[in-house]
Write a protein that holds these residues in place. Structure first.
Motif, PDB file in Angstrom:
ATOM      1  N   SER A 157       5.389   9.920   5.998  1.00 24.76           N
ATOM      2  CA  SER A 157       4.248  10.241   5.140  1.00 24.76           C
ATOM      3  C   SER A 157       4.004  11.742   5.163  1.00 24.76           C
ATOM      4  CB  SER A 157       2.991   9.511   5.625  1.00 24.76           C
ATOM      5  OG  SER A 157       2.567  10.044   6.868  1.00 24.76           O
ATOM      6  N   ASP A 177       0.831  -1.200   0.000  1.00 31.37           N
ATOM      7  CA  ASP A 177       0.000   0.000   0.000  1.00 31.37           C
ATOM      8  C   ASP A 177       0.869   1.255   0.000  1.00 31.37           C
ATOM      9  OD1 ASP A 177      -2.389   1.633   0.287  1.00 31.37           O
ATOM     10  OD2 ASP A 177      -1.830   1.846   2.393  1.00 31.37           O
ATOM     11  N   TYR A 178       1.888   1.273   0.826  1.00 32.76           N
ATOM     12  CA  TYR A 178       2.755   2.453   0.911  1.00 32.76           C
ATOM     13  C   TYR A 178       3.460   2.708  -0.413  1.00 32.76           C
ATOM     14  CZ  TYR A 178       2.113   2.025   5.964  1.00 32.76           C
ATOM     15  OH  TYR A 178       1.587   1.940   7.223  1.00 32.76           O
ATOM     16  N   SER A 196       2.335   2.296  -3.255  1.00 35.59           N
ATOM     17  CA  SER A 196       1.403   2.775  -4.285  1.00 35.59           C
ATOM     18  C   SER A 196       0.816   4.148  -3.969  1.00 35.59           C
ATOM     19  CB  SER A 196       0.267   1.759  -4.442  1.00 35.59           C
ATOM     20  OG  SER A 196      -0.539   1.747  -3.275  1.00 35.59           O
ATOM     21  N   ARG A 197       1.352   4.849  -3.017  1.00 30.58           N
ATOM     22  CA  ARG A 197       0.767   6.131  -2.593  1.00 30.58           C
ATOM     23  C   ARG A 197       1.212   7.338  -3.406  1.00 30.58           C
ATOM     24  NH1 ARG A 197      -0.088   6.378   3.852  1.00 30.58           N
ATOM     25  NH2 ARG A 197      -1.410   4.538   4.019  1.00 30.58           N
ATOM     26  N   SER A 238       3.270  10.280  -1.569  1.00 30.87           N
ATOM     27  CA  SER A 238       2.876  10.800  -0.251  1.00 30.87           C
ATOM     28  C   SER A 238       3.422   9.945   0.890  1.00 30.87           C
ATOM     29  CB  SER A 238       1.350  10.893  -0.137  1.00 30.87           C
ATOM     30  OG  SER A 238       0.774   9.600  -0.162  1.00 30.87           O
TER      31      SER A 238
END
Length: 153
Positions: free
Chosen positions: A63, A36-37, A39-40, A43
């Motif tokens: 973040s 998930d991280y 694919s941010r 950010s």
């Protein structure tokens, strides 16, 4: 000591360090969060510290948050987690990781960097204070079980 953004080839080392920092999380949850991280879209970032080009010493996750306790600017760079293997502690690794994070946050328009830790984590509090962080606010979270109308839980 080299500090750089995490690469896909660092997956196993990153997972091992996350598991040491947050042992209550399952490996599956770590992998899901790591994916998930990644694919941010800018950010979120992870930096790793590596000695002699092969030995992972620690990592830091950061973040961009819209706000943080005690901060007045937006966005705010936020240290989500930092870990240094015990053998490398008190050698400046954490400081180098925070410096990389600070530079990353500044490149994204941040003028403040925030973090948190549990109130009883004296080592983390001391670490943050040594790096120039001020305590913005101390907060204690409460919980209780709600019983039904008959008093049963």
């Amino acid at each position: 000591m080299n500090v750089r953004e995490v690469l896909p080839t660092d997956h196993d080392a990153w997972l091992a360090m996350r598991s040491a920092l947050w042992p209550h999380c399952t490996p599956e949850r770590h992998v899901t969060e790591m994916r998930d991280y990644a694919s941010r879209n800018g950010s979120f970032a992870t930096f790793v510290a590596i000695q002699s080009g092969v030995e992972f010493c620690g990592f830091i996750e950061v973040s961009l948050r819209s706000s943080a306790e005690g901060c007045t600017s937006r966005p705010v760079g936020y240290v989500e987690g930092i870990f240094v293997w015990p053998a490398f502690r008190r050698q400046g690794v954490g400081r180098q990781l925070v410096t990389a994070t600070q530079n990353w946050a500044a490149s994204h328009g941040c003028v403040e960097l925030a973090s948190d830790c549990h109130a009883d984590n004296e080592a983390s509090i001391r670490f943050h204070r040594q790096l120039g962080f001020d305590i913005a606010r101390q907060l204690i979270h409460f919980r209780r079980t709600i019983s039904d109308a008959t008093g049963n839980v």
